[in-house]
Write an enzyme that holds these catalytic residues in place. Structure first.
Site, short mmCIF file in Angstrom:
data_model
loop_
_atom_site.label_atom_id
_atom_site.label_comp_id
_atom_site.label_asym_id
_atom_site.label_seq_id
_atom_site.Cartn_x
_atom_site.Cartn_y
_atom_site.Cartn_z
N SER A 11 -5.74 3.08 -9.22
CA SER A 11 -4.68 2.52 -8.62
C SER A 11 -3.96 1.34 -9.36
O SER A 11 -2.73 0.84 -9.26
CB SER A 11 -5.07 2.07 -7.15
OG SER A 11 -6.34 1.33 -7.22
N ASP A 189 -6.54 -8.62 -3.35
CA ASP A 189 -7.27 -8.29 -2.06
C ASP A 189 -8.61 -8.00 -2.51
O ASP A 189 -9.36 -7.05 -2.06
CB ASP A 189 -6.78 -6.79 -1.55
CG ASP A 189 -6.86 -5.79 -2.86
OD1 ASP A 189 -7.17 -6.01 -3.82
OD2 ASP A 189 -6.42 -4.61 -2.51
N HIS A 192 -7.46 -5.52 -6.48
CA HIS A 192 -6.32 -5.13 -7.21
C HIS A 192 -5.50 -6.61 -7.53
O HIS A 192 -5.73 -7.56 -7.06
CB HIS A 192 -5.16 -4.55 -6.13
CG HIS A 192 -5.63 -2.96 -5.74
ND1 HIS A 192 -6.44 -2.94 -4.63
CD2 HIS A 192 -5.64 -1.96 -6.43
CE1 HIS A 192 -6.67 -1.56 -4.58
NE2 HIS A 192 -6.20 -1.07 -5.52
#
Lengths: 241, 241
Positions: A11, A189, A192
Site C-alpha cells: 500500500s 497512522d 503509512h
C-alpha cells in the site's frame, strides 16, 4: 528510448501518487527522462507478491532496455504479528527472505541490466496503530497488530538479502528513527507515510538512483528542451539524428 | 493486461505530476487499473509536437490494447502572438488545425481503439502574464505575449477538429471562465494551473474517460484487491484463471 522505473510494493507504493506522494515526486523529477510505473498492491506480503510478480509486470516490455530500475518495497505486511488481527498477512521471517530472493531473481531474469533497489519496511508507531488504524489493527486486548521490533527484524533481513545479492537498499526503518518525533513526522497512522515521510523516501530513492548512474544529469532528455530550441530555426532542432 | 492512458501536451502536461497535479491525480485514481504515461514537452506547439509524436511514443507498446486513451493538450503556445516576445512558438490558426489533425491521425493509426481526448488551451489572464511571468512574457511596451481572445480562437478550433473527427473534447478555456475569479483560482501565472485548476482539469478528464467507458468501475483491477482475499485461503486467490 525512454526507460521505465517500476515501483513494486504494497500500500505504501500503491498510494505513492497521492498528495505529496513519493511516486508522484519521482514522476515529476523524471518528467522528461523516465516513466515511473506503479505496481503497488495494498495489503500484499512477499508470499503473494512473488506469486503474482510475473503477471504484475506483463504489460511492461520485457526488453532489457525498457526498465532502468525497480524498487521492491515489501515487508510491512509480512511483519504483521502471527497471533494478532492481521495474522493472515503474516509471513515468517525465513520465508520473507526466500520470497524476496525469488522476486529479485525474477527481476534479474526479465531485466538483467535494471538496478533493483530493496526498501525495508518503515518503522511502526504502535500507539498510533491501536488509536488511529483500521478497526482490525487493534484486537480486543488493545494490542497492536504490528510492532516496531518485528518490523526491524524484517528490515534487517531485507538489508541482508540486498547485501547477499549485491543490490542497493534503502533502510527506511532506521533512517526515519534517526529523527526525534519520527512517529508523527513521517507516519500518519503509525505505518503509512505523511507528506514529510514521502519526501524523505523520495530523496532516498533519488539518491539510490543517482548511485546507480540514473541521475537526472545522466539520463538523456526525451526530445529537445525548449531552452535548446533555436528561435530562428526551430524546426531544424527536431530533425532525426 | 493493464492499459495505459497517455498524456501528450506542453508544459501544462509536463508539470502535471507536480504538487496537486492533474496527472498525479489520474495516476492515483487509476492506481490499480491503468498506467498514466507522461509525454509533456514544455514550450512545444503543435508544429513541433506533430514532428516528434512518433518518437515521443516509441517506448509505448504499439499493440492496440496497450493504450486505452490519449489526452492531446496543445494550443497554449501556438496561440502566442506572432508579434510579441514568444513569437517563435506561434503557429497560425489554419496550421494549428492541420497539425492537430495529423496528431489525431497518427494516434488512430498506432492505437485504433484508444479514446483520443482533445483539450483546449486554458484561458489567459493577461495582467498576470505581464506581472508574474517569465521576463520574455511582457515586451518593453508592457504588452502580454498571449491574449485570452487569441487563446479562445485556438480553443474553438480545437473543438471544431474534435467534432469533425468524432473525438471527445474538454473545453477548459470556457469551463474555467464560468467561475468568477478564474484568473487566480485556476491560474498561477496567468497560464499554468494552480492546484484548484489542476483539480478541475482532473475531474473533466475523469468525466471524459467515464464517457469513453473507462471509468474506475469499468476497468478490471490489476490483481485481486486485499478486501477480496479469503483470509483462510489466501494463496488460492492468486491462482491463474
Amino acid at each position: 528510448m525512454r526507460p521505465s522505473i517500476v515501483l513494486f510494493g504494497d500500500s505504501i507504493t500503491e498510494e505513492s501518487f497521492g498528495e505529496g506522494g513519493w511516486g508522484a515526486h519521482l514522476a515529476n523529477h523524471y518528467s522528461r527522462s523516465a516513466d515511473v510505473v506503479l505496481r503497488g498492491y495494498s495489503g500484499y506480503n512477499t508470499r503473494w507478491a512473488s506469486l503474482v510478480a510475473g503477471r504484475a509486470f506483463s504489460a511492461i516490455p520485457a526488453s532489457a532496455a525498457a526498465v532502468a530500475a525497480v524498487t521492491v518495497f515489501f515487508g510491512a505486511n509480512d511483519a504483521s504479528l502471527p497471533d494478532r488481527s492481521s495474522a493472515f498477512q503474516h509471513v515468517p521471517l525465513p520465508e520473507y527472505r526466500v520470497n524476496l530472493r525469488a522476486i529479485c531473481a525474477l527481476l534479474r531474469a526479465r531485466w538483467p541490466s535494471a538496478a533493483v533497489i530493496l526498501i525495508t519496511p518503515p518503522p511502526v508507531d504502535e500507539r498510533a496503530r491501536v488509536r488511529l488504524g483500521h478497526p482490525r489493527n487493534g484486537d480486543a486486548s488493545g494490542l497492536p497488530e504490528r510492532t516496531n521490533e518485528a518490523a526491524g527484524r524484517y528490515a534487517r533481513a531485507c538489508l541482508e538479502v540486498a547485501a547477499e545479492r549485491g543490490l542497493r537498499a534503502i533502510d527506511v526503518w532506521s533512517r526515519m528513527q534517526e529523527f526525534p518525533g519520527w512517529e508523527t513526522a513521517f507516519l500518519r497512522d503509525g505505518l503509512h507515510l505523511t507528506p514529510t515521510g514521502n519526501r524523505l523516501l523520495f530523496e532516498e530513492v533519488v539518491f539510490a538512483l543517482r548511485d546507480a548512474n540514473l541521475s537526472l544529469e545522466a539520463l538523456p532528455a526525451d526530445l529537445p528542451l525548449c531552452s535548446d530550441i533555436d528561435p530562428n530555426d526551430a524546426v531544424n532542432c527536431f530533425e532525426e539524428d
